[in-house]
Design a protein around this motif. Structure first.
Motif: not given
Lengths: 151, 876
Positions: A42, A45-51, A56, A77-78, A81, B312, B316, B319, B351-352, B387, B389
């Motif tokens: 990956r 720049k991509m987000c930190s989550f992946l299904e 997750k 998810e947050l 992190l 963040n 969190t 959310y 992005k998150n 991305d 996701s």
């Protein structure tokens, strides 16, 4: 609940693995291998989550190390992190600006710290101070009695 | 082990002296082993994999040899080295017993490393569990809190159901310990125990509630986690804990209002971890409960407005708050606030945050669609995100937002997405487009156009049932629509054939072949000029082809080496049909030549069809126009699902083959010439009668033919006699299958397949849940090896169910693989199927616990049950 946590280097070398679900060794290896490849592929720049399969995956890179947690669908998810960040902060405090080599040579300490932070896949302590205090007390107990047997 | 605390104790001191002396002797006797640090250095210094392997092998051999010696003081060092080696991927199972010995040792270092090793090297599948259970029991009673802590931590990580049962009472005792360090660990252990063995929950209930009165955040957060698990476990417990809502609200309020506390602060937010856990528990407690929801409205509003959003952590909490607001029966103003927060999230640079916004909107879209619709443009924009996701979330959300008003615009974007999307999205996306088009199509023409575009863009990723459903839609459309379809599909077919892309678009070729075969006369006739072919972009790229050109294109495709056999079957039959649609003698002749070439095709099925069809150009030419007549309009099938077709062949295939068989029966009635065993392959299928609608169609078709009994009776016999194919290799059924069945019909099962299925065992089926018109059936079928395939089918009589979720659990010795379900929305007369593959190497009796959740008109329903009456021979 966290299902497992992996630490691995940018070169794809596993540095730490903690499983909270029971899988046969073979499956663990397969999951580890596949996940490391997927995460490393990956872009930054991509987000930190992946299904990924039924979990997750939340990951974050700190210097040369990737911290990667597999969470269940309902988990925040947050917040994961933040949990990763908390673990990194603890390692940093314990080793004094931690680097990958510290974790390689003292992997058991990294496990001990994680075990004071997370138990059975859930967070057990939200105070950094308490975690470090518990680790220090146990280190002391260890050194008092039999110094040098481990290292 | 704390000598200073125990004061003077001669026995203790003598033991210590003995131990020191023993250790000293041993150190002299055995050479000191390599230090952990040195081993890691050596391994890291290895330049090749082979070099690393040799270092590891040498060390492993050494470690094994020391394990054979009893009571080594270096055992913990050796295990630590082994753990490092294990992490590199080498086998380390031989250290398992040594870990247990370390755990049993009185030294803290030994215990610490031993438990670490146990957590890494053992899991609940190992047999050494009985041994470790005893060690754990001892250590759970230790006076040193850290020893208890280690034992609890290990229990939490690797508790098997047996261990959980054996140690639950110890854990329950420790939850009541005055020591916060032990209390919090015991609470999480209880959480894991309940996860593993839900029956054990009762015993923890009394000790649990008091956890919330503690000040220590560790105890609070673990207590909340434990209560959350209990509430999710049973509705009764959920009700039991409704009364703690005020306590939770108070804790949350204190967290928000309390000033800065360095111990729990994270970038200006006070203990976000605890806040999130409480918010989640509030959500579970407030769901479908107006009173509880009322009690938490204020605090949710407070959290939603007062949380700092620059970091963040703040997001969190927001959310989690939004999720809670949407899930409970909250005030409408609060909901507006929540959707606005999500709107802000969608525009966030991070992005998150955008990902969680999409995720949350997807979960709330059924609650408040119009609010989410406002963000449609932004969501569609996310379809273009690099991305994966984010794209996946955006795609799902976009489909959720499609309705009758916006379908044209949305579909344009989604079709564009389908075209450029990755392979893994194409199947899902194309079927979702097909479904949405079916539901909201503003006009027939638009519906057909959309289906054609999907065929063009999804290529081979399209699900098989789309081919047959598209054919069905064309077949039941008005005549000018059929002509339009033939013309549109001709353009695509021609372009694919000329550009050589036909192999990637086989479903398109199949539909096009069927349509052109049926309505080819409309395609080439002058009358087609009356139909407007101007598309959405105002372009009319249709050129009416000549008969010869159509045949040329067919020839090109039929002779291509890459098209699949079934696509060629479509084409061949379609070509035969064209011989009665096209009028000139030249094209008839051309078609005959092409069909004749298939008489010697290498593939037996195509050869068979080639031979049979070419007979229609010779002595049975008089039958051709009637046999190749246009198909009557097909009735919509009740959404045959692909999984079902694949896995339940024993159920569905007779339905498909029966019509042909009956037609055959009709034809050979009274004939003696076929008693040579050709039809004996499937006697039971011929014997069955059926009232299948499609079979009636075919019988109607036949009854329309004015045939004297002698002609059909002779026909198959003569055809077979002329046929060079060994009669027994080609079941007689195939003879007419090609002529009468729509091309979409799967071929009748080969006799060998039928036998295999019989060998695989009869199907077992039970209705396992039945309430309010919702019915879940589970059927089981034996599979190869010690495995079985279970299929769960859910049907609903009256209501449309959304968010249908099927979950299942089996005993731990059995492995369960859940395939993806056929859908999440269940409409009346519809069906959701879920296939489960169960592997049971130990052949333990199968127990299956299932949990089904869904929404009826927005009201969530959760039901569970256990099935333990599976046939005993399921895995033999």
């Amino acid at each position: 609940m966290m299902q497992f946590m992996l630490l691995f280097s940018r070169q794809g070398k596993l540095r730490l693995q903690k499983w909270y679900v029971a899988h046969p060794d073979k499956l663990k290896k397969k999951i580890t291998r596949e996940l490391i490849t997927t995460v490393l592929a990956r872009k930054p720049k991509m987000c930190s989550f992946l299904e990924w399969k039924d979990v997750k995956v939340v990951y974050k890179r700190y210097a040369s190390l990737y911290f990667c947690c597999a969470m269940e669908q309902e988990d925040n998810e947050l917040l994961t992190l933040e949990l990763i960040h908390r673990y990194v902060e603890l390692l940093d405090k314990y080793f004094g600006s931690v680097c990958e080599l510290d974790i390689i040579f003292n992997f058991e300490k990294a496990y001990f710290i994680l075990d004071e932070l997370v138990l059975g896949g859930e967070l057990q302590e939200t105070s950094k101070k308490n975690v470090l205090k518990a680790i220090a007390a146990q280190d002391l107990l260890q050194e008092d009695l039999n110094d040098g047997l481990l290292h | 082990m704390n000598g200073s605390e125990s004061g003077f104790n001669p026995a203790f001191n003598i033991a210590t002296i003995k131990q020191v002396v023993n250790e000293a002797i041993e150190r002299v006797r055995m050479p000191t082993p390599t230090r952990l640090r040195d081993l890691i250095r050596q391994i890291r210094a290895a330049r090749t994999a082979a070099e690393e392997r040799s270092v590891v092998n040498k060390e492993c051999a050494y470690i094994r040899s020391t394990f054979r010696e009893e009571d080594s003081v270096w055992r913990c060092r050796n295990i630590a080295k082994l753990l490092y080696i294990h992490m590199l991927g080498y086998p380390a199972h031989f250290g398992q017993l040594e870990c247990l010995k370390l755990i049993a040792s009185p030294r803290f270092t030994d215990k610490r490393v031993g438990y670490l090793g146990a957590m890494l090297l053992l899991d609940e599948r190992q047999d050494v569990h009985l041994l470790i259970t005893n060690c754990l029991k001892n250590d759970l009673n230790s006076n040193t809190q850290f020893v208890v802590g280690l034992a609890l931590c290990t229990l939490g990580a690797i508790a098997s159901p047996e261990m959980a049962r054996d140690l639950a009472s110890e854990v329950e005792r420790l939850i009541k310990s005055p020591n916060a360090y032990i209390k919090k660990k015991a609470a999480l252990c209880a959480f894991r125990i309940i996860r593993r063995v839900p029956d054990l929950m009762e015993m923890f209930l009394p000790a649990t509630r008091s956890l919330l009165t503690e000040k220590n955040h560790g105890v609070l957060i673990t207590g909340v986690t434990l209560i959350t698990e209990m509430c999710e476990n049973s509705p009764d417990t959920l009700n039991h804990f409704k009364k703690i809502v005020p306590n939770l609200v108070r804790i949350l309020k204190n967290l928000i209002l309390a000033g800065y506390s360095p111990e729990h602060d994270v970038s200006g937010v006070s203990d976000p971890f605890l806040q999130v856990k409480i918010l989640r528990l509030l959500r579970i407690l407030g769901k479908n409960d107006a009173e509880a929801s009322e009690a938490m409205n204020d605090i949710l509003a407070q959290v939603a407005t007062n949380t700092e959003t620059s970091k963040n952590v703040g997001n969190t909490i927001l959310y989690e708050t939004v999720l809670s607001i949407m899930d409970i029966k909250s005030e409408s103003s609060l909901r507006v606030l929540a959707v606005n927060i999500l709107g802000r999230f969608l525009l966030n640079n991070d992005k998150n945050i955008r990902y969680v916004a999409l995720n949350t909107l997807l979960r709330t879209v059924h609650v408040d669609t119009s609010a989410v619709q406002r963000h449609r443009t932004t969501i569609l924009e996310c379809l273009k995100d690099p991305d994966i996701s984010i794209r996946r979330r955006a795609m799902e959300l976009s489909f959720a937002l499609v309705n009758g008003q916006n379908i044209r615009g949305m579909m344009k974007e989604l079709l564009a997405f389908l075209e450029r999307s990755d392979a893994e999205f194409k199947a899902h996306c194309s079927s979702a487009v097909v479904l949405a088009a079916e539901r909201y199509a503003p006009s027939d023409k638009w519906h057909l156009d959309t289906l054609f575009k999907v065929l063009l863009k999804a290529g081979n990723y399209l699900r098989d049932d789309t081919v047959s459903s598209t054919i069905q839609i064309i077949s039941s459309a008005a005549t000018e629509r059929q002509a339009y379809g033939a013309m549109r599909l001709w353009t695509s077919l021609e372009q694919s054939a000329v550009s050589g892309l036909a192999t990637e678009k086989q479903p398109l070729i199949q539909v096009a072949a069927w349509t052109i075969g049926e309505y080819g006369d409309l395609l080439v006739s002058e009358a087609s000029s009356a139909i407007s072919m101007v598309d959405e972009d105002g372009v009319d790229d249709f050129v009416r082809p000549t008969e010869e050109y159509v045949i040329d294109i067919y020839q090109k495709l039929l002779w291509s080496t890459q098209l699949s056999i079934s696509t060629k079957e479509f084409l061949l039959l379609s070509l035969a049909k064209l011989s009665t649609r096209f009028t000139t003698q030249a094209s008839q002749e051309k078609i005959r030549v092409i069909i004749d070439t298939f008489g010697s095709h290498i593939h037996i099925e195509l050869q068979q069809r080639g031979v049979e069809l070419s007979q229609l150009f010779r002595q049975y030419g008089h039958l051709r126009p009637a046999l190749l007549e246009r198909m009557p309009a097909m009735e919509p099938v009740a959404a045959p699902h692909r999984d079902e077709q694949e896995l339940d062949l024993s159920d569905t295939s007779p339905d498909h083959t029966k019509p042909d068989q009956d037609a055959l029966l009709d034809l050979i009635n009274g004939s003696d010439s076929l008693t040579n065993g050709d039809v004996e392959h499937q006697p039971e299928q011929i014997a069955t009668t059926n009232n299948n609608t499609s079979s009636n169609d075919i019988l109607d078709l036949l009854s329309g033919l004015d045939l004297t009994p002698s002609v059909p009776a002779a026909a198959p016999a003569v055809l077979l006699a002329n046929n060079n194919v060994e009669p027994s290799a080609a079941p007689a059924a195939l003879l007419l299958d090609g002529l009468f069945a729509p091309p979409a019909t799967p071929q009748p099962p080969h006799p060998a397949d039928a036998n295999e299925r019989n060998a695989a065992g009869a199907e077992w089926e039970r209705a396992v849940l039945e309430r309010g018109g919702v019915r879940v059936c589970v059927s089981a079928r034996r599979a190869a090896g010690a495995a079985a395939t279970l299929t769960a089918r859910a049907t609903s009589q009256l209501h449309t169910l959304t968010d249908f979720l099927f979950q299942a659990a089996v005993p731990k010795k059995i492995q369960l693989d859940m395939m993806s379900p056929s859908g999440t929305t269940l409409s009346p007369q519809g069906e959701i199927t879920q296939v489960l593959k169960v592997t049971n190497p130990t052949k333990t009796p199968l127990r299956l616990r299932i949990r089904v959740s869904y929404n009826i008109d927005g009201t969530p329903v959760l039901e569970q049950t256990e099935i333990n009456n599976f046939p005993a021979d399921l895995f033999n």
